[in-house]
Design a protein around this motif. Structure first.
Motif, PDB file in Angstrom:
ATOM      1  N   LYS A  55       0.824  -1.199   0.000  1.00 51.73           N
ATOM      2  CA  LYS A  55       0.000   0.000   0.000  1.00 51.73           C
ATOM      3  C   LYS A  55       0.862   1.255   0.000  1.00 51.73           C
ATOM      4  O   LYS A  55       0.537   2.259  -0.648  1.00 51.73           O
ATOM      5  CB  LYS A  55      -0.938   0.007   1.213  1.00 51.73           C
TER       6      LYS A  55
ATOM      7  N   PHE B  96       0.992   4.342  -2.738  1.00 48.92           N
ATOM      8  CA  PHE B  96       0.924   5.760  -2.425  1.00 48.92           C
ATOM      9  C   PHE B  96       1.980   6.526  -3.212  1.00 48.92           C
ATOM     10  O   PHE B  96       1.698   7.546  -3.855  1.00 48.92           O
ATOM     11  CB  PHE B  96       1.154   5.993  -0.927  1.00 48.92           C
TER      12      PHE B  96
ATOM     13  N   GLN C 147      -2.045  18.990  12.295  1.00 54.23           N
ATOM     14  CA  GLN C 147      -1.982  17.631  11.769  1.00 54.23           C
ATOM     15  C   GLN C 147      -0.599  17.054  12.076  1.00 54.23           C
ATOM     16  O   GLN C 147       0.303  17.057  11.238  1.00 54.23           O
ATOM     17  CB  GLN C 147      -2.250  17.639  10.265  1.00 54.23           C
TER      18      GLN C 147
ATOM     19  N   SER D 244       2.455  11.121   3.512  1.00 54.22           N
ATOM     20  CA  SER D 244       1.494  10.128   3.037  1.00 54.22           C
ATOM     21  C   SER D 244       1.834   8.740   3.570  1.00 54.22           C
ATOM     22  O   SER D 244       0.952   7.983   3.996  1.00 54.22           O
ATOM     23  CB  SER D 244       1.461  10.114   1.508  1.00 54.22           C
TER      24      SER D 244
ATOM     25  N   THR E  92       1.001   8.730   7.431  1.00 59.99           N
ATOM     26  CA  THR E  92      -0.425   8.761   7.773  1.00 59.99           C
ATOM     27  C   THR E  92      -1.193   7.608   7.147  1.00 59.99           C
ATOM     28  O   THR E  92      -2.324   7.334   7.534  1.00 59.99           O
ATOM     29  CB  THR E  92      -1.055  10.078   7.303  1.00 59.99           C
ATOM     30  N   ARG E  93      -0.560   6.954   6.142  1.00 56.59           N
ATOM     31  CA  ARG E  93      -1.206   5.873   5.400  1.00 56.59           C
ATOM     32  C   ARG E  93      -2.485   6.349   4.716  1.00 56.59           C
ATOM     33  O   ARG E  93      -3.476   5.635   4.623  1.00 56.59           O
ATOM     34  CB  ARG E  93      -1.498   4.682   6.323  1.00 56.59           C
ATOM     35  N   GLU E  94      -2.439   7.581   4.260  1.00 59.39           N
ATOM     36  CA  GLU E  94      -3.554   8.163   3.525  1.00 59.39           C
ATOM     37  C   GLU E  94      -3.053   8.693   2.191  1.00 59.39           C
ATOM     38  O   GLU E  94      -1.920   9.164   2.081  1.00 59.39           O
ATOM     39  CB  GLU E  94      -4.193   9.304   4.319  1.00 59.39           C
ATOM     40  N   SER E  95      -3.899   8.617   1.192  1.00 59.63           N
ATOM     41  CA  SER E  95      -3.544   9.106  -0.134  1.00 59.63           C
ATOM     42  C   SER E  95      -3.946  10.572  -0.252  1.00 59.63           C
ATOM     43  O   SER E  95      -5.102  10.928  -0.018  1.00 59.63           O
ATOM     44  CB  SER E  95      -4.246   8.274  -1.207  1.00 59.63           C
ATOM     45  N   TYR E  96      -2.988  11.426  -0.597  1.00 61.26           N
ATOM     46  CA  TYR E  96      -3.251  12.856  -0.713  1.00 61.26           C
ATOM     47  C   TYR E  96      -3.121  13.303  -2.166  1.00 61.26           C
ATOM     48  O   TYR E  96      -2.348  12.735  -2.935  1.00 61.26           O
ATOM     49  CB  TYR E  96      -2.257  13.660   0.141  1.00 61.26           C
TER      50      TYR E  96
END
Length: 315
Positions: free
Chosen positions: A75, A79, A204, A280, A283-287
């Protein structure tokens, strides 16, 4: 052999236990040895580890397991590939560039780090913390849209006490404030609960690779970057962390000599990409990183080229 001899001297069932443990250790050493040989082409990494394993087989095996290089998860790699794809249009070489003798160096860096040198940048040099921190504080106060900060160490003290309230105030005003710091670098330098406090203030804040001694055997995967981006107007990078010792307020090892630079101009985009890639992953989030790059940045009438780049992590 030493382990086997210890159990062999006990006799009986212990001898069998010794044989099993010795076999496991030998198999583990073989796996580690061939992993080092076949999973990397970097001789500077490979040769020292091979020497350690040959001289100190058991010790070297456990040290490698503790400090082995960390590979990206699926994952995380996705990213980074997404960021590379979305930001590609913002990092293209201009045909008007004339690098002269530096052309091959720039070609090499562009090929491996996927960024290009840019002209039209104004660069300010700070010889030490006494010149850097007052400028940083002044520019943070000007922020109206976003602040991105990434440090290996944040050390509580006068410098943090001066910067933290600004970040809190800017977040309350609606400024997007992102803060990334390393867990090992901040071990013992921040109060317990600082992360939650920062988040409650609208910042953040995230910790890079939190220490999990029991759940993880990879502790040498650290973030030593020092990056600050303010409103696409200013970007800082260099060797200084956020602490009083770097400003020579706290004298620990004599006069602390480190340097930073401030960039104004198109090269800021490269530092935004570097920061957001790490943010990214953490945070393991896609920006939508392209969103941060799709901004017109003033061009300055200056000579020379600026090319911020980073080595790893990569998909």
């Amino acid at each position: 052999v030493l382990v086997y001899c210890m159990f062999f001297s006990l006799g009986g069932t212990w001898e069998v236990v010794g044989q099993i443990i010795t076999g496991i250790l030998i198999a583990l050493q073989i796996v580690v040895f061939f992993t080092i040989i076949y999973t990397t082409t970097d001789a500077e990494f490979k040769i020292p580890w091979i020497v350690i394993l040959l001289v100190f087989p058991l010790f070297g095996t456990f040290i490698y397991l503790l400090f082995q290089p960390r590979t990206l998860r699926k994952k995380e790699a996705e990213f980074l590939r997404g960021i590379e794809h979305s930001t590609y249009p913002y990092f293209k070489e201009e045909p008007s560039y004339n690098f002269g003798m530096s052309a091959k160096t720039f070609d090499y860096l562009s090929k491996f780090f996927h960024v290009y040198p840019t002209s039209g940048n104004k660069v300010t040099y700070f010889k030490d913390g006494t010149t850097f921190f007052p400028d940083l504080i002044a520019k943070l106060k000007e922020a109206k849209e976003c602040i991105m900060m990434e440090f290996f160490i944040i050390h509580e003290g006068k410098m943090w006490d001066a910067i933290h309230p600004i970040l809190k105030e800017k977040a309350a005003q609606g400024v997007e404030v992102k803060l990334l710091y390393d867990d090992v670098g901040c071990l013992g330098t921040l109060e317990k609960g600082t992360l939650n406090k920062l988040r409650e203030e609208g910042i953040q804040a995230y910790i890079f690779n939190p220490m999990k001694p029991i759940l993880s055997a990879v502790h040498n995967y650290r973030d030593h970057r020092k990056i600050v981006v303010i409103d696409h107007k200013y970007a800082y990078t260099g060797g200084m962390n956020l602490g009083d010792e770097y400003a020579n307020i706290l004298i620990r090892f004599g006069y602390w000599k480190d340097t930073m630079i401030r960039i104004e101009g198109p090269a800021i985009n490269a530092l935004i990409k570097i920061f957001m890639s790490n943010f990214s992953l953490t945070t393991r989030e896609s920006y939508d990183v392209a969103h941060y790059l799709n901004v017109k940045i003033p061009v300055h009438e200056t000579n020379g080229y600026v090319m911020p780049f980073s080595h790893g992590p990569s998909p």
